[in-house]
Scaffold this motif. Structure first.
Motif, PDB file in Angstrom:
ATOM      1  N   ALA A 167       0.829  -1.202   0.000  1.00 31.00           N
ATOM      2  CA  ALA A 167       0.000   0.000   0.000  1.00 31.00           C
ATOM      3  C   ALA A 167       0.869   1.260   0.000  1.00 31.00           C
ATOM      4  O   ALA A 167       1.657   1.479   0.907  1.00 31.00           O
ATOM      5  CB  ALA A 167      -0.911  -0.004   1.225  1.00 31.00           C
ATOM      6  N   GLY A 168       0.757   2.044  -1.042  1.00 33.14           N
ATOM      7  CA  GLY A 168       1.433   3.331  -1.110  1.00 33.14           C
ATOM      8  C   GLY A 168       2.895   3.304  -1.502  1.00 33.14           C
ATOM      9  O   GLY A 168       3.541   4.346  -1.524  1.00 33.14           O
ATOM     10  N   ALA A 169       3.429   2.118  -1.802  1.00 35.32           N
ATOM     11  CA  ALA A 169       4.851   2.053  -2.146  1.00 35.32           C
ATOM     12  C   ALA A 169       5.098   0.964  -3.186  1.00 35.32           C
ATOM     13  O   ALA A 169       4.498  -0.103  -3.138  1.00 35.32           O
ATOM     14  CB  ALA A 169       5.682   1.763  -0.912  1.00 35.32           C
ATOM     15  N   ARG A 170       5.963   1.259  -4.114  1.00 35.20           N
ATOM     16  CA  ARG A 170       6.411   0.267  -5.088  1.00 35.20           C
ATOM     17  C   ARG A 170       7.893   0.515  -5.308  1.00 35.20           C
ATOM     18  O   ARG A 170       8.323   1.640  -5.544  1.00 35.20           O
ATOM     19  CB  ARG A 170       5.659   0.420  -6.408  1.00 35.20           C
ATOM     20  CG  ARG A 170       6.213  -0.503  -7.489  1.00 35.20           C
ATOM     21  CD  ARG A 170       5.202  -0.997  -8.483  1.00 35.20           C
ATOM     22  NE  ARG A 170       4.046  -1.664  -7.978  1.00 35.20           N
ATOM     23  CZ  ARG A 170       3.988  -2.916  -7.473  1.00 35.20           C
ATOM     24  NH1 ARG A 170       5.058  -3.626  -7.372  1.00 35.20           N
ATOM     25  NH2 ARG A 170       2.848  -3.427  -7.074  1.00 35.20           N
ATOM     26  N   THR A 171       8.663  -0.578  -5.216  1.00 40.76           N
ATOM     27  CA  THR A 171      10.103  -0.512  -5.473  1.00 40.76           C
ATOM     28  C   THR A 171      10.379  -1.305  -6.734  1.00 40.76           C
ATOM     29  O   THR A 171       9.914  -2.440  -6.877  1.00 40.76           O
ATOM     30  CB  THR A 171      10.904  -1.103  -4.290  1.00 40.76           C
ATOM     31  OG1 THR A 171      10.539  -0.410  -3.094  1.00 40.76           O
ATOM     32  CG2 THR A 171      12.401  -0.960  -4.532  1.00 40.76           C
ATOM     33  N   ILE A 172      11.114  -0.698  -7.645  1.00 40.84           N
ATOM     34  CA  ILE A 172      11.452  -1.331  -8.918  1.00 40.84           C
ATOM     35  C   ILE A 172      12.969  -1.362  -9.040  1.00 40.84           C
ATOM     36  O   ILE A 172      13.631  -0.332  -8.890  1.00 40.84           O
ATOM     37  CB  ILE A 172      10.836  -0.557 -10.104  1.00 40.84           C
ATOM     38  CG1 ILE A 172       9.315  -0.468  -9.938  1.00 40.84           C
ATOM     39  CG2 ILE A 172      11.212  -1.211 -11.434  1.00 40.84           C
ATOM     40  CD1 ILE A 172       8.641   0.498 -10.887  1.00 40.84           C
ATOM     41  N   ALA A 173      13.514  -2.555  -9.293  1.00 37.16           N
ATOM     42  CA  ALA A 173      14.966  -2.698  -9.453  1.00 37.16           C
ATOM     43  C   ALA A 173      15.271  -3.229 -10.852  1.00 37.16           C
ATOM     44  O   ALA A 173      14.708  -4.241 -11.266  1.00 37.16           O
ATOM     45  CB  ALA A 173      15.520  -3.645  -8.388  1.00 37.16           C
ATOM     46  N   HIS A 174      16.132  -2.503 -11.572  1.00 31.18           N
ATOM     47  CA  HIS A 174      16.556  -2.884 -12.927  1.00 31.18           C
ATOM     48  C   HIS A 174      18.003  -3.359 -12.873  1.00 31.18           C
ATOM     49  O   HIS A 174      18.822  -2.788 -12.150  1.00 31.18           O
ATOM     50  CB  HIS A 174      16.482  -1.692 -13.883  1.00 31.18           C
ATOM     51  CG  HIS A 174      15.128  -1.097 -14.030  1.00 31.18           C
ATOM     52  ND1 HIS A 174      14.152  -1.652 -14.820  1.00 31.18           N
ATOM     53  CD2 HIS A 174      14.576   0.014 -13.482  1.00 31.18           C
ATOM     54  CE1 HIS A 174      13.065  -0.908 -14.751  1.00 31.18           C
ATOM     55  NE2 HIS A 174      13.299   0.105 -13.943  1.00 31.18           N
ATOM     56  N   HIS A 175      18.308  -4.371 -13.682  1.00 34.54           N
ATOM     57  CA  HIS A 175      19.648  -4.937 -13.784  1.00 34.54           C
ATOM     58  C   HIS A 175      19.946  -5.088 -15.270  1.00 34.54           C
ATOM     59  O   HIS A 175      19.232  -5.811 -15.956  1.00 34.54           O
ATOM     60  CB  HIS A 175      19.709  -6.312 -13.119  1.00 34.54           C
ATOM     61  CG  HIS A 175      19.105  -6.346 -11.745  1.00 34.54           C
ATOM     62  ND1 HIS A 175      17.732  -6.361 -11.532  1.00 34.54           N
ATOM     63  CD2 HIS A 175      19.684  -6.368 -10.535  1.00 34.54           C
ATOM     64  CE1 HIS A 175      17.509  -6.390 -10.233  1.00 34.54           C
ATOM     65  NE2 HIS A 175      18.667  -6.389  -9.607  1.00 34.54           N
TER      66      HIS A 175
END
Length: 146
Positions: A79-87
């Protein structure tokens, strides 16, 4: 909020990709990760992984994009947060490549979390890039089938 680091590695992109895509072995080459459990056994779109890192709550990630041999993205959130990690691994020549690692925090809670963890995230990205470079440029041999 996005943070990233890039590093050039004196090794073929295929070697670097093999190391990066073998996520469960990350604790062997970076102190920023204690344990990775790849629940579906393979890195592919839809696969999930749980990552345990020092000073960060254990997080479950879902692979949302993958270009075999080049890049993958995974995401986590609530809820209220999204973390996206690219490699990303980019070929720069026969025995040289560039790796770019990035993390972005989205959403109202994500932007607060991103600011709170900014320094730690920068340190962990640098540790991961340096560890990957060290492993790829060493005489380490990938396990059979990777």
């Amino acid at each position: 909020m996005e943070q990233h680091t890039s590093i050039e590695i004196d090794a073929p992109a295929s070697r670097v990709w093999a190391i990066l895509a073998d996520a469960e072995r990350w604790p062997e080459w970076t102190r920023s990760v204690r344990r990775v459990t790849l629940h579906d056994g393979v890195l592919e779109v839809g696969a999930t992984a749980t990552i345990d890192q020092p000073r960060i709550p254990t997080v479950r990630w879902t692979v949302t994009a993958l270009t075999q041999g080049q890049s993958f993205t995974w995401e986590s959130g609530g809820a209220g947060a999204r973390t996206i990690a690219h490699h990303r691994v980019e070929t720069m020549g026969e025995n040289r490549c560039r790796v770019t690692l990035s993390v972005s925090q989205q959403g109202p809670v994500g932007s607060v979390v991103g600011r709170l963890y900014r320094g730690l995230t920068d340190r962990y990205l640098a540790m991961e890039a340096a560890g990957l470079k060290g492993r790829a440029e060493s005489d380490w041999t990938p396990p059979p089938g990777t």
